[in-house]
Design a protein around this motif. Structure first.
Motif, PDB file in Angstrom:
ATOM      1  N   ILE A 168       0.402  -0.961   0.273  1.00 41.59           N
ATOM      2  CA  ILE A 168      -0.074   0.093   0.612  1.00 41.59           C
ATOM      3  C   ILE A 168       0.864   1.117   0.117  1.00 41.59           C
ATOM      4  N   ARG A 169       1.874   1.286   0.596  1.00 42.73           N
ATOM      5  CA  ARG A 169       3.324   2.091   0.857  1.00 42.73           C
ATOM      6  C   ARG A 169       3.774   2.615  -0.537  1.00 42.73           C
ATOM      7  N   LYS A 170       4.051   1.210  -1.159  1.00 42.19           N
ATOM      8  CA  LYS A 170       4.605   1.619  -1.736  1.00 42.19           C
ATOM      9  C   LYS A 170       3.564   2.108  -3.325  1.00 42.19           C
ATOM     10  N   ILE A 171       2.408   1.515  -3.536  1.00 48.66           N
ATOM     11  CA  ILE A 171       1.590   2.425  -4.004  1.00 48.66           C
ATOM     12  C   ILE A 171       1.136   3.855  -4.424  1.00 48.66           C
ATOM     13  N   ASN A 172       1.098   4.161  -3.148  1.00 45.43           N
ATOM     14  CA  ASN A 172       0.867   5.474  -2.858  1.00 45.43           C
ATOM     15  C   ASN A 172       2.113   6.150  -2.773  1.00 45.43           C
ATOM     16  N   ARG A 173       3.413   5.698  -2.692  1.00 44.99           N
ATOM     17  CA  ARG A 173       4.563   6.528  -3.373  1.00 44.99           C
ATOM     18  C   ARG A 173       4.990   6.724  -4.257  1.00 44.99           C
ATOM     19  N   GLU A 174       4.886   5.199  -5.119  1.00 45.80           N
ATOM     20  CA  GLU A 174       5.345   5.426  -6.485  1.00 45.80           C
ATOM     21  C   GLU A 174       4.523   6.116  -7.908  1.00 45.80           C
ATOM     22  N   ARG A 175       3.112   5.396  -7.509  1.00 43.79           N
ATOM     23  CA  ARG A 175       1.816   6.128  -7.874  1.00 43.79           C
ATOM     24  C   ARG A 175       1.454   7.167  -8.032  1.00 43.79           C
ATOM     25  N   LYS A 176       0.892   7.524  -6.696  1.00 45.79           N
ATOM     26  CA  LYS A 176       0.809   8.711  -5.654  1.00 45.79           C
ATOM     27  C   LYS A 176      -0.749   8.564  -6.059  1.00 45.79           C
ATOM     28  N   THR A 177      -1.251   7.148  -5.588  1.00 51.73           N
ATOM     29  CA  THR A 177      -2.434   7.060  -5.213  1.00 51.73           C
ATOM     30  C   THR A 177      -2.822   7.570  -4.469  1.00 51.73           C
ATOM     31  N   THR A 178      -3.695   8.201  -3.757  1.00 50.45           N
ATOM     32  CA  THR A 178      -4.798   8.364  -3.043  1.00 50.45           C
ATOM     33  C   THR A 178      -5.581   7.106  -1.534  1.00 50.45           C
ATOM     34  N   ILE A 179      -4.938   7.387  -0.799  1.00 51.85           N
ATOM     35  CA  ILE A 179      -5.931   6.401  -0.964  1.00 51.85           C
ATOM     36  C   ILE A 179      -6.437   6.168   0.992  1.00 51.85           C
ATOM     37  N   ILE A 180      -7.689   5.654   1.092  1.00 51.35           N
ATOM     38  CA  ILE A 180      -8.231   6.115   1.981  1.00 51.35           C
ATOM     39  C   ILE A 180      -8.523   4.053   3.056  1.00 51.35           C
ATOM     40  N   TYR A 181      -7.769   4.123   3.242  1.00 51.94           N
ATOM     41  CA  TYR A 181      -7.708   3.368   4.391  1.00 51.94           C
ATOM     42  C   TYR A 181      -8.659   3.032   6.505  1.00 51.94           C
ATOM     43  N   THR A 182      -9.419   1.885   6.127  1.00 49.09           N
ATOM     44  CA  THR A 182      -9.933   2.155   7.361  1.00 49.09           C
ATOM     45  C   THR A 182      -9.390   0.641   8.271  1.00 49.09           C
ATOM     46  N   SER A 183      -9.052   0.704   9.120  1.00 46.43           N
ATOM     47  CA  SER A 183      -8.591  -0.261   9.833  1.00 46.43           C
ATOM     48  C   SER A 183      -8.571  -0.389  11.584  1.00 46.43           C
ATOM     49  N   HIS A 184      -9.443  -1.880  12.126  1.00 45.16           N
ATOM     50  CA  HIS A 184      -9.352  -1.803  13.306  1.00 45.16           C
ATOM     51  C   HIS A 184      -7.558  -1.170  14.187  1.00 45.16           C
ATOM     52  N   TYR A 185      -7.104  -1.618  13.266  1.00 49.76           N
ATOM     53  CA  TYR A 185      -5.425  -1.799  13.740  1.00 49.76           C
ATOM     54  C   TYR A 185      -5.035  -0.426  13.568  1.00 49.76           C
ATOM     55  N   MET A 186      -4.840  -0.073  15.207  1.00 47.95           N
ATOM     56  CA  MET A 186      -4.094   1.278  15.602  1.00 47.95           C
ATOM     57  C   MET A 186      -2.619   1.103  14.942  1.00 47.95           C
ATOM     58  N   ASP A 187      -2.345   0.325  15.014  1.00 47.21           N
ATOM     59  CA  ASP A 187      -0.646   0.173  14.557  1.00 47.21           C
ATOM     60  C   ASP A 187      -0.112   0.591  12.917  1.00 47.21           C
ATOM     61  N   GLU A 188      -1.554  -0.495  12.349  1.00 47.62           N
ATOM     62  CA  GLU A 188      -1.477   0.159  10.948  1.00 47.62           C
ATOM     63  C   GLU A 188      -1.556   1.364  11.023  1.00 47.62           C
ATOM     64  N   ILE A 189      -2.162   1.736  11.200  1.00 46.64           N
ATOM     65  CA  ILE A 189      -2.902   3.513  10.405  1.00 46.64           C
ATOM     66  C   ILE A 189      -1.694   4.180  10.925  1.00 46.64           C
ATOM     67  N   GLU A 190      -0.819   4.176  12.377  1.00 45.26           N
ATOM     68  CA  GLU A 190      -0.182   4.535  12.643  1.00 45.26           C
ATOM     69  C   GLU A 190       0.942   4.372  11.601  1.00 45.26           C
ATOM     70  N   GLN A 191       1.249   3.022  10.800  1.00 46.20           N
ATOM     71  CA  GLN A 191       1.647   3.006  10.437  1.00 46.20           C
ATOM     72  C   GLN A 191       2.143   3.799   8.659  1.00 46.20           C
ATOM     73  N   VAL A 192       0.610   3.640   8.118  1.00 47.96           N
ATOM     74  CA  VAL A 192       0.358   3.208   6.867  1.00 47.96           C
ATOM     75  C   VAL A 192       0.217   5.090   6.583  1.00 47.96           C
ATOM     76  N   SER A 193      -0.805   5.578   7.422  1.00 50.29           N
ATOM     77  CA  SER A 193      -1.458   6.696   7.273  1.00 50.29           C
ATOM     78  C   SER A 193      -0.320   7.685   7.275  1.00 50.29           C
ATOM     79  N   ASP A 194      -0.923   9.453   6.503  1.00 47.95           N
ATOM     80  CA  ASP A 194      -0.385  10.487   6.297  1.00 47.95           C
ATOM     81  C   ASP A 194      -1.306  11.320   7.691  1.00 47.95           C
ATOM     82  N   ASP A 195      -2.818  11.081   7.363  1.00 53.26           N
ATOM     83  CA  ASP A 195      -3.627  12.045   7.896  1.00 53.26           C
ATOM     84  C   ASP A 195      -4.770  10.688   8.551  1.00 53.26           C
TER      85      ASP A 195
END
Lengths: 406, 324
Positions: free
Chosen positions: B192-219
């Motif tokens: 997911i990070r790679k897609i966002n970084r390389e293709r500038k894809t905007t991503i809306i990501y829902t999760s119950h895992y806080m560590d995931e959100i911390e890991q991948v999110s900008d906002d």
């Protein structure tokens, strides 16, 4: 084109890889057609090649009993298996059970005498008919009527012979008088449009009946796929991909129309080529390919619409399978699939008209039995199409409502 | 608690928002599911959307992807109005549901082929995209096997791969790592990070895992009871403080009584919370005076919430939501 091609491919692969769907759509009707065509052969083909076997004891020494048996056998419906004339009636009953005979006829010693006797005598029964209780009343009546009729004819002939001298002197032709005693009933088969077709056979009843039944069982794969798509979120994914509801429904309609068409071809092929290999008669196809296509297409449209409606109402595949299965069995029982309509009492025949399977079956019978064409199957096709369109409209309304409350 | 606009200063990028939602409302059978939602998503960013069960996350994504309609409010996606140009909006987005939304009796290739054809891909282009997706999902060795034989991680990777077929500008990922092992989870997050970084894809990501959100999110946005109760840049959220916690050694009864008389102070067994407001300095001075008078030993002073999970639980209440 590419979308349709891959949608078709997907649906075909899903069905082919679903052993239950394949069993229900192809194996079940094929087995039913084979079993019913062979099992019901005797019921449908009495007029032709099939005999009713009758164990026979002729205790009469005179010639009248032999003439009587010969006259009955000339009907080509009954075959007499003669036992020793001295055998006891109890032994005859035992042999009926051990040799699996449904009928036994005992010609009493007084048969020839009773035939020659003027007016006969109610106290002297020259014939005794032993019947297995499992035999249906209609078949009993067939044999009893034949025996009664021939006995009456033989008595009348004997009477005419006995007054032959008087008739000769009165200038009456004895032969003409005897011929006049033959049956006065002429039997003709009535076909649509006055065209001649071969006699109806068990296979011609079984193939359309079980074909229509199996076409309606399309509810199993359709509801399985549809409910899985809904439950697994695939439907949501498809909607987010700008796939319209029309496309979604069409994406189900077209592949399953083709699958129903394959069912039609396979079941007809079984009727034409496979049933005869096992001793049944071959299915005859009638004269109108266009009529066959029309009735098959409208039965298919109706069955798919019903399946989609059930799939949109049911929450789980188990629910859909139960609702669909029960509805199909009720429609089948009511609509003349399991029990031919012509053996139903009048009110049941009226009730049968409520079942869409009955409309489909009548349409196929129009083609296969009555040599009907497009115009003959039009009323049934129209009814199937209108009912299908109503169910499809209900499905669309339900799906829209479900989409809003997801 | 509704976060004021001033908190938005920390958002990841100053670029124009790709998605803008204003006063969005949605209700089912009279029950409000989304209540005056305002949210913007910056182009090229990853927005982590957090919320307890039934908070309205999936409904929000369903409206954005055009699966269901809204009751009121305004949405623009890439400047387009979904009421008028839903088809165009859907063509630049892709939705990966939290369920495994594909056909288990088909192979990975057959699934990709089918969904690709629905995106209008065909011939060489379809093959190229399929190969790309197989590569992204690291599915080369089992691409032709039936999916119902796949492990949970393999299925999740396929679920994500299908979502990449149309080279989306916006990717909606609804809990994409549910039920997978650590390796697959890590792989998916990296992808997911790679897609966002390389293709500038905007991503809306829902999760119950806080560590995931911390890991991948900008906002990060937190939604609860159909309302956005927090929306800010990740760093700003993790470091923002509404209160300072002063952890102490043993406190005598007299000290506790004196502290309880102070305004804006919350006393606990292990320390005190001092609310940050206009009188923050004054309160801090008063607290330290009490500590000094009663000989209370100060162990630590903590600014911020430490972890996202702590903040999330504080914002959304600790009560179980499946009882609602």
């Amino acid at each position: 084109m590419s979308k349709i091609r891959y949608t078709l491919k997907k649906e075909f692969l899903l069905i082919i890889r679903d052993i239950h769907a394949v069993t229900v759509l192809f194996v079940m009707p094929a087995v039913f057609i084979m079993i019913m065509s062979l099992a019901m052969r005797d019921l449908f083909e009495l007029h032709n090649t099939v005999h009713i076997d009758v164990l026979t004891v002729n205790r009469d020494e005179g010639k009248e009993s032999k003439v009587f048996l010969k006259a009955i056998e000339e009907l080509r419906t009954f075959k007499f298996h003669l036992l020793d004339k001295d055998i006891a009636t109890e032994k005859v009953k035992e042999q009926m059970h051990s040799r699996d005979f449904k009928f036994a006829l005992v010609i009493e010693e007084n048969f020839s005498a009773s035939v020659g006797k003027k007016g006969g005598g109610a106290d002297q029964k020259p014939l005794e008919l032993l019947v297995d209780p499992s035999v249906n009343v209609q078949t009993q009546l067939v044999l009893k009527s034949a025996l009664d009729g021939k006995l009456a004819k033989q008595k009348a002939d004997a009477f005419i012979d006995s007054i032959g001298g008087f008739l000769d002197s009165a200038g009456i032709d004895r032969k003409k008088l005897q011929e006049a005693e033959e049956s006065r009933i002429k039997v003709s088969y009535v076909h649509k449009g006055g065209r001649y077709v071969k006699f109806p056979s068990a296979v011609q009843q079984s193939v359309p009946a079980w074909l229509v039944f199996s076409m309606f069982f399309i509810v199993i794969p359709i509801s399985n796929t549809f409910i899985s798509e809904r439950g697994q979120g695939t439907l949501m994914r498809l909607k987010s991909m700008n796939v319209s509801q029309f496309s979604l429904i069409l994406g189900k309609m077209v592949p399953y129309l083709l699958i129903n068409a394959i069912q039609v071809v396979i079941m007809i092929a079984i009727g034409v080529h496979v049933v005869p290999l096992f001793g049944g008669t071959a299915l005859t196809l009638g004269v109108s390919l266009a009529g066959l296509i029309l009735i098959a297409a409208t039965v298919s449209f109706n069955a798919i619409s019903l399946a989609l409606l059930i799939a949109s109402v049911a929450r789980t595949t188990e629910q859909a399978t139960t609702i669909g299965g029960v509805l199909n069995i009720i429609f089948g029982a009511l609509g003349g699939i399991m029990v031919p309509k012509f053996v139903m009492p009048g009110f049941m025949q009226d009730l049968a008209n409520l079942s869409p399977m009955s409309w489909g079956l009548e349409g196929f019978l129009d083609i296969f039995l009555r040599s009907g064409g497009v115009s003959d199957v039009l009323p049934e096709s129209l009814a199937l199409f209108i009912f299908g369109a109503i169910m499809l409209t209900l499905t669309v309304v339900l799906l829209r409502r479900q989409r809003e409350v997801q | 608690m509704v976060i004021k606009d001033s908190y938005r200063d920390g958002l990841s990028s100053n670029g124009a928002p790709l998605i803008e939602i204003k006063h969005l409302c949605k209700s089912y059978n009279g029950k409000s599911v989304l209540d005056n939602v305002n949210l913007s998503v910056t182009r090229g960013s990853i927005l982590g959307l957090l919320g307890p069960n039934g908070a309205g996350k999936t409904t929000l994504i369903s409206i954005l992807t055009g699966v269901i309609g809204k009751d009121s409010g305004n949405i623009t996606v890439n400047g387009l109005d979904p009421d008028r140009e839903l088809g165009r909006i859907q063509s630049i987005g892709s939705y990966v549901p939290q369920t495994l939304a594909f056909y288990p009796r088909l192979s990975a290739c057959e699934n990709l082929e089918y969904f690709g054809s629905l995106w209008g891909l065909k011939g060489k282009k379809l093959k190229e995209r399929m190969e790309f997706c197989i590569d992204v999902g690291s599915m080369q060795s089992f691409a032709n096997k039936r999916v119902d034989k796949f492990s949970g991680g393999m299925k999740r990777r396929l679920n994500l791969a299908i979502g990449l077929l149309n080279e989306p500008e916006i990717l909606y990922l609804d809990e994409p790592t549910v039920g997978v092992d650590a390796q697959s989870r890590n792989y998916i997050l990296e992808t997911i990070r790679k897609i966002n970084r390389e293709r500038k894809t905007t991503i809306i990501y829902t999760s119950h895992y806080m560590d995931e959100i911390e890991q991948v999110s900008d906002d990060i946005a937190v939604i609860d009871h159909g309302k956005i109760i927090l929306h800010d840049g990740k760093q700003a959220i993790l470091t923002r403080t509404e209160a300072v916690f002063i952890s102490v050694g043993q406190m005598g009864e007299a000290a506790v009584k004196e502290l309880q008389h102070l305004e804006g102070i919350e006393v606990e067994k292990e320390g005190v919370h001092v609310t940050r407001d206009g009188r923050f300095s004054e309160k801090m001075a008063a607290v330290f005076t009490v500590f000094q008078d009663h000989g209370v030993w100060v162990k630590n002073v903590v600014f911020g919430h430490g972890t996202l999970e702590e903040l999330f639980l504080k914002l959304t209440n600790r009560r179980l939501r499946d009882e609602d």
